[in-house]
Write a protein that holds these residues in place. Structure first.
Motif, PDB file in Angstrom:
ATOM      1  N   THR A  48      22.703  -1.866  -3.191  1.00 29.88           N
ATOM      2  CA  THR A  48      22.654  -0.616  -2.573  1.00 29.88           C
ATOM      3  C   THR A  48      23.006  -0.869  -1.222  1.00 29.88           C
ATOM      4  N   GLY A  49      23.523   0.099  -0.423  1.00 31.79           N
ATOM      5  CA  GLY A  49      23.658  -0.061   0.871  1.00 31.79           C
ATOM      6  C   GLY A  49      25.036   0.203   1.539  1.00 31.79           C
ATOM      7  N   LYS A  50      25.451  -0.364   2.755  1.00 29.78           N
ATOM      8  CA  LYS A  50      26.563  -0.312   3.163  1.00 29.78           C
ATOM      9  C   LYS A  50      27.443  -1.537   3.267  1.00 29.78           C
ATOM     10  N   ALA A  51      26.843  -2.528   2.593  1.00 33.06           N
ATOM     11  CA  ALA A  51      27.508  -3.936   2.886  1.00 33.06           C
ATOM     12  C   ALA A  51      27.473  -4.572   1.414  1.00 33.06           C
ATOM     13  N   ALA A  52      28.339  -5.204   1.089  1.00 32.19           N
ATOM     14  CA  ALA A  52      28.048  -6.425  -0.036  1.00 32.19           C
ATOM     15  C   ALA A  52      28.887  -7.774   0.413  1.00 32.19           C
ATOM     16  N   LYS A  53      28.412  -8.673  -0.031  1.00 30.29           N
ATOM     17  CA  LYS A  53      28.809  -9.919   0.048  1.00 30.29           C
ATOM     18  C   LYS A  53      29.118 -10.964  -1.079  1.00 30.29           C
ATOM     19  N   VAL A  54      30.126 -11.567  -0.981  1.00 29.60           N
ATOM     20  CA  VAL A  54      30.413 -12.600  -2.116  1.00 29.60           C
ATOM     21  C   VAL A  54      31.245 -13.561  -1.524  1.00 29.60           C
ATOM     22  N   ILE A  55      30.910 -14.727  -2.093  1.00 30.57           N
ATOM     23  CA  ILE A  55      31.765 -16.162  -2.013  1.00 30.57           C
ATOM     24  C   ILE A  55      32.674 -16.337  -3.145  1.00 30.57           C
ATOM     25  N   ILE A  56      33.884 -16.163  -2.883  1.00 30.10           N
ATOM     26  CA  ILE A  56      34.989 -16.297  -4.120  1.00 30.10           C
ATOM     27  C   ILE A  56      35.324 -17.813  -4.211  1.00 30.10           C
ATOM     28  N   PRO A  57      35.059 -18.342  -5.397  1.00 28.93           N
ATOM     29  CA  PRO A  57      35.746 -19.747  -5.573  1.00 28.93           C
ATOM     30  C   PRO A  57      37.122 -19.510  -6.230  1.00 28.93           C
ATOM     31  N   TRP A  58      38.076 -19.249  -5.455  1.00 32.49           N
ATOM     32  CA  TRP A  58      39.417 -18.857  -6.005  1.00 32.49           C
ATOM     33  C   TRP A  58      40.049 -20.414  -6.343  1.00 32.49           C
ATOM     34  N   ARG A  59      40.056 -21.371  -5.763  1.00 32.32           N
ATOM     35  CA  ARG A  59      40.596 -22.536  -5.800  1.00 32.32           C
ATOM     36  C   ARG A  59      42.015 -22.400  -5.901  1.00 32.32           C
ATOM     37  N   ARG A  60      42.494 -21.891  -4.773  1.00 29.05           N
ATOM     38  CA  ARG A  60      43.958 -21.771  -4.441  1.00 29.05           C
ATOM     39  C   ARG A  60      44.733 -23.041  -4.269  1.00 29.05           C
ATOM     40  N   MET A 166      46.634 -24.853 -15.229  1.00 27.14           N
ATOM     41  CA  MET A 166      47.185 -25.845 -14.698  1.00 27.14           C
ATOM     42  C   MET A 166      47.238 -25.849 -12.897  1.00 27.14           C
ATOM     43  N   GLU A 167      47.079 -24.507 -12.637  1.00 27.97           N
ATOM     44  CA  GLU A 167      47.114 -24.414 -10.948  1.00 27.97           C
ATOM     45  C   GLU A 167      45.944 -24.045 -10.325  1.00 27.97           C
ATOM     46  N   VAL A 168      44.813 -24.264 -11.113  1.00 23.50           N
ATOM     47  CA  VAL A 168      43.384 -23.932 -10.489  1.00 23.50           C
ATOM     48  C   VAL A 168      42.842 -25.378  -9.870  1.00 23.50           C
ATOM     49  N   ILE A 169      42.779 -25.284  -8.427  1.00 19.80           N
ATOM     50  CA  ILE A 169      42.773 -26.760  -7.876  1.00 19.80           C
ATOM     51  C   ILE A 169      41.217 -27.208  -8.127  1.00 19.80           C
ATOM     52  N   ALA A 170      41.230 -28.611  -8.222  1.00 24.42           N
ATOM     53  CA  ALA A 170      39.855 -29.172  -7.949  1.00 24.42           C
ATOM     54  C   ALA A 170      39.379 -29.470  -6.489  1.00 24.42           C
ATOM     55  N   THR A 171      38.113 -29.335  -6.153  1.00 20.48           N
ATOM     56  CA  THR A 171      37.492 -29.067  -4.862  1.00 20.48           C
ATOM     57  C   THR A 171      37.605 -30.725  -4.270  1.00 20.48           C
ATOM     58  N   LYS A 172      37.791 -30.628  -3.101  1.00 19.32           N
ATOM     59  CA  LYS A 172      37.789 -31.774  -2.267  1.00 19.32           C
ATOM     60  C   LYS A 172      36.560 -32.991  -2.739  1.00 19.32           C
ATOM     61  N   ASN A 173      35.179 -32.091  -2.698  1.00 20.79           N
ATOM     62  CA  ASN A 173      34.144 -32.964  -3.421  1.00 20.79           C
ATOM     63  C   ASN A 173      34.372 -33.561  -4.723  1.00 20.79           C
TER      64      ASN A 173
END
Length: 993
Positions: A48-60, A166-173
């Motif tokens: 509920t409320g006027k804001a929502a937050k998300v971290i999108i792990p899109w791996r671009r 095949m185009e979903v990248i691995a993270t640096k870690n």
């Protein structure tokens, strides 16, 4: 408390476990990509409320995602959410805070929106820059306790645009952890299935992090299948000279698939001309190289598991071995599996030698050598003791419809070189004699060496059945020597050197004095054609480093290489002058010095024209319909051959006619049942991005695709990335092409593909839209198209090449090496049929001096002038120039079997009394069809000048009538001595009986 914990988890850098659970789906046509992009994230919000937050792990995989706009849409209202705040936007993830305008529900995040700019067929996909639309009040209302939205899925507009897997990248870690685990190794290997083409070279796929590097590859194949797989090499250090070798694959009982049946297209194969090809593969540290491998499983193989190994070596030293295990099914693959190209079953075609043997192609005849003279269809070449032509003869009548008994000599003396010392005196060389080294029906070769104490000239020549002669002229300094000039002289007879085309000269009458200098950076010019209708010679000047340039709009991106011999910096050039005895083509290279042991190659090619007589009956009977329409519609129009362009339902993808082939076959079968033939658009200059082998071809570096600045349509930017030239684009079907690099192994695939289409789909020929391959491939294509009695009709279209982008060449001169195998010309776009003179029509458009006939294109052409050369336009290309009324005249008159005598024939029995009003006749017993066309500046009146005896008609009984021809002329009868009015740029079709 649970919401806060969830938010903390989202902020952790190690979000791989969560990302793996997020599905990648396709939602075909769920949104308009040209405004929102091809990709989105589906969010759900239950707070509920006027804001929502998300971290999108899109791996671009795209670079600089922080510079691309993010658009959020309310799924319920389909309205854009304006209150949005972005932070920490990276290739791995992005933090998004937005206003959930409908409260709980679904929201879409479009993260690569773009717009297309430029020409519709050459778009520039421009990615939208970030924008700030959030209101200050909303931004000020944000606090630390923002409820979380959840990433439900990643979506693409369709499967073709998907980045998964095949185009979903691995993270640096993840990548750093992998490297740390294998820090003692120089590279890692990731075997990969053929259906998962390795696409990225600078990022590891997340898939590989999950699977880890492997030392074994297991797969299943059918008996007789052309099976493919990949070995992905990830370099932890710089790798030089990477090679793959294979052992035999053996069963437990000793049955085997020999090592010779396994191959890697990246390390070697067979070049387009049949020669052996070895490639050097280097992989920079931190990058990926896909090694595409193949196994030609024998049809006789026993159903069992075959085991062996692939050895990957670096600088000749074996570094890793991959155990191979192939479970061969008892099922026999149909046609080697090539009918299912999405399985990458055609990669072996890249190394094909099909139709490579230089067998004679009809209508040509086997070469015959008598003493030092080589005889071929309609021509002879007498070779001098130094290896150069002493005389070149043709045996064609001026009408070009028959072979002549008496020869037409092209030369006043032999083609020869002059080596001028600093004093301008010719350094004479003594010939050691001529030797024929090969005498086959299709090819004759000879060598000759001439020398003195300071200089040696080795001449090697190869002549083919169509009149092509390739000369390699190796000039070697036996001691230090200085030259004022080194020249080659071609002394033409005056009556042969009537016309000229090339080297910046528009096709037409040869200028009295002609001068030319090399300028390869701007001009695709290295030779010219000089000749008459029934005798001529094209020659081109090259050296041992010659590489075919890109043609049409792309010449400037890969131009000619200046030949060091002929060009000699800015000193080389050419002039053509009448010296009183001959028309001398003087090809000079200028002042230079050679040290002892220095070598120069003064190579050149010759083409003797015409190639054969004109088949006028083919012209009258073969009527092209250049559109994909119902068979009945085309038959009723009177056409006999259908040209199926690309971007049609049965041939959608440019130069890759293998996707809708079943629909194409059904159409071909229906056309054949109705008595019609079908040809398809298929050339090489560019290749559709829908080609199944796109990424396998990309793995070959610049062998198949030209280097370039990238850009173009969004799909290319998102999946190809960079280093390519974007080409033709079809907006309706999102078909985006990439420019081919020139002479390469894709030509082998092309020949195999043409054979497959002929044998399995039933095509009757091809329509070429400019040509990006040389005569070697053209001969191979003609062989497979005409095999087993197939008609193999080839027509060539070209736009006018005389412009900056194309390098100021002439279409007819550029493509003359292909003319021996064409059935018709269609020149073409940007050709001006109104302002150009008859000599231009004759040399650059009609094809007649080369044994061909043509059609007109731009604006439908000029129908009156066209008929002087036997040309109409093509249905249904121009509504204002429908050729059917003229076709009807042909049929009513009975033009088949007539003898065409053009205005260019001196003893044409029908002429006019005006030099700029020309007449060509089509003669048969007792009747003649006369085509008259005017190049006068104003309307005029002409009178026919008729040699009735030569015409074979009694003037006492003769009548001259103009039949009614819609959009061409009104019916009229003329007296034998009447003045005939002729409008400016128009003419008549008259019948005398």
């Amino acid at each position: 408390m649970k919401k806060q914990l969830f938010a903390l988890l989202l902020l952790l850098p190690a979000f791989a476990a969560q990302a793996q659970k997020i599905p990648y789906t396709n939602c075909k046509n769920c949104w308009v990509p040209d405004s929102l992009g091809n990709h989105r994230v589906v969010l759900t919000f239950n707070g509920t409320g006027k804001a929502a937050k998300v971290i999108i792990p899109w791996r671009r995989r795209d670079n600089d995602p922080e510079n691309k706009r993010v658009i959020i849409e309310d799924a319920k209202t389909r309205q854009k959410v304006t209150n949005v705040k972005l932070s920490a936007i990276t290739r791995e993830s992005g933090e998004v805070v937005f206003e959930p305008t409908s409260g709980k529900g679904t929201y879409f995040v479009y993260y690569m929106p773009y717009k297309n700019e430029g020409r519709s067929n050459y778009p520039r996909g421009i990615y939208l820059k970030p924008e700030n639309t959030a209101s200050p009040a909303w931004l000020n209302s944000l606090n630390a306790n923002i409820p979380a939205a959840t990433v439900k899925e990643f979506q693409s507009i369709d499967a073709f645009n998907s980045f998964y897997p095949m185009e979903v990248i691995a993270t640096k870690n993840e990548t750093d952890a992998l490297i740390a685990k294998h820090k003692s190794e120089s590279f890692l290997v990731f075997p990969e299935d053929r259906l998962n083409s390795i696409r990225m070279t600078k990022d590891l796929p997340q898939r590989w992090i999950e699977l880890g590097p492997q030392s074994k590859y297991t797969a299943a194949a059918l008996r007789g299948e052309n099976f493919s797989f990949q070995l992905g090499v990830y370099a932890l250090q710089n790798l030089d000279d990477v090679k793959v070798t294979f052992s035999d694959l053996k069963t437990a009982t000793g049955k085997k698939i020999p090592a010779s049946a396994l191959f890697c297209i990246n390390t070697g194969g067979t070049a387009y001309d049949g020669s052996s090809l070895t490639k050097t593969v280097s992989v920079a540290a931190g990058t990926i190289q896909a090694l595409w491998c193949g196994i030609d499983v024998p049809a006789s193989a026993t159903a069992a598991v075959y085991a062996g190994k692939a050895s990957i070596s670096i600088n000749g030293k074996t570094s890793k071995e991959i155990q191979l295990s192939l479970n061969v099914s008892p099922t026999l693959a149909k046609n080697g599996g090539v009918d299912e190209p999405w399985k990458m079953t055609r990669l072996g075609w890249l190394n094909s030698t099909m139709a490579q043997k230089n067998t004679v192609i009809a209508p040509y005849k086997p070469l015959v050598v008598k003493n030092n003279t080589v005889e071929l269809l309609g021509r002879k070449v007498e070779v001098n003791s130094d290896g150069f032509p002493k005389q070149i003869q043709t045996f064609f009548t001026p009408e070009m419809t028959e072979y002549a008994d008496a020869p037409n000599n092209l030369l006043t003396e032999a083609i020869h070189f002059h080596f001028l010392n600093t004093a301008g005196k010719n350094i004479k060389l003594k010939s050691q004699g001529l030797q024929f080294t090969k005498q086959e029906p299709g090819t004759v070769q000879w060598t000759a060496t001439s020398s003195n104490d300071s200089l040696q000239m080795e001449v090697t020549a190869s002549m083919e059945f169509d009149g092509f002669i390739a000369y390699t002229v190796k000039v070697k300094a036996l001691q230090d020597v200085s030259f004022k000039d080194i020249t080659m002289h071609i002394p033409f007879k005056r009556d042969v050197a009537k016309y000229m085309m090339g080297l910046g000269q528009k096709g037409g009458y040869r200028p009295e004095n002609f001068e030319w200098k090399w300028d390869v950076s701007h001009k695709n010019q290295d030779g010219a054609w000089i000749g008459n209708v029934n005798a001529g010679l094209q020659y081109s000047l090259r050296d041992e480093k010659y590489v075919r340039p890109l043609n049409t709009n792309f010449y400037l991106q890969k131009p000619l290489i200046l030949p060091s011999s002929w060009g000699n910096g800015d000193k080389g050039g050419l002039n053509v002058k009448d010296d009183g005895k001959a028309v001398l083509a003087n090809n000079y290279s200028g002042e230079r010095k050679l040290s002892k042991g220095d070598v120069l190659y003064y190579n050149f090619n010759l083409l003797i024209t015409p190639f054969h007589t004109i088949n006028t009956d083919f012209q009258w009977a073969t009527r092209f319909y250049h559109a994909y329409k119902p068979i009945d519609t085309i038959k009723q129009a009177g056409a006999t051959v259908i040209n199926i362009h690309h971007a049609t339902a049965i041939n959608p993808n440019i130069n890759y006619p293998f996707i809708a082939w079943k629909a194409m076959k059904a159409y071909d079968d229906s056309a054949h049942a109705a008595g019609l033939k079908v040809k398809i658009y298929n050339t090489i200059r560019e290749l559709s991005n829908h080609a199944y082998e796109t990424f396998a071809l990309r793995s070959l570096g610049h062998e198949i695709y030209s280097p370039g600045k990238g850009g173009g349509f969004s799909w290319l930017q998102e999946h190809i990335g960079d280093d390519y030239i974007a080409a033709w684009f079809v907006p309706e079907i999102k078909d985006a092409a990439i420019i081919n690099s020139g002479m390469n192994r894709w030509h082998n695939y092309y020949v195999e593909g043409m054979n497959w289409l002929t044998q399995n789909v039933g095509i009757d020929g091809i329509y070429l839209d400019d040509v990006a391959f040389d005569r070697v491939t053209m001969k191979r294509v003609k062989r497979v198209l005409t095999k087993d009695g197939h008609p193999g009709i080839i027509d060539l279209h070209s736009a006018n090449q005389y412009n900056k982008s194309d390098g100021f060449n002439n279409s007819a001169n550029l493509y003359m090496e292909h003319f021996p195998y064409l059935n018709r010309l269609w020149f073409g776009e940007y050709f001006d049929y109104e302002k150009n003179n008859p000599d231009f029509f004759l040399t650059e458009v009609s094809g007649i001096p080369f044994g061909l006939m043509g059609e007109m294109l731009q604006g439908g052409g000029n129908k009156w002038r066209g008929m002087v050369y036997g040309m109409t336009n093509r249905m249904p290309w121009s509504d204002g120039a429908d050729p059917r009324p003229i076709w009807k005249v042909w049929d009513d008159f009975g033009i088949k079997g007539t003898k065409m005598i053009g205005y260019w024939v001196d003893d044409n029995p029908v002429k006019t009394d005006h030099d700029k009003v020309l007449a060509t006749i089509y003669k048969k017993d007792g009747a003649v069809l006369i085509s008259i066309a005017s190049w006068e500046d104003t309307d005029t009146e002409i009178q026919l000048k008729i040699d009735w005896k030569k015409l074979g008609i009694d003037p006492v009984k003769a009548t001259i009538t103009a039949p009614e021809i819609r959009t061409f002329q009104h019916a009229k009868t003329f007296g034998l001595n009447d003045k005939i009015p002729v409008e400016k740029a128009k003419g008549w079709l008259l019948i005398i009986k």
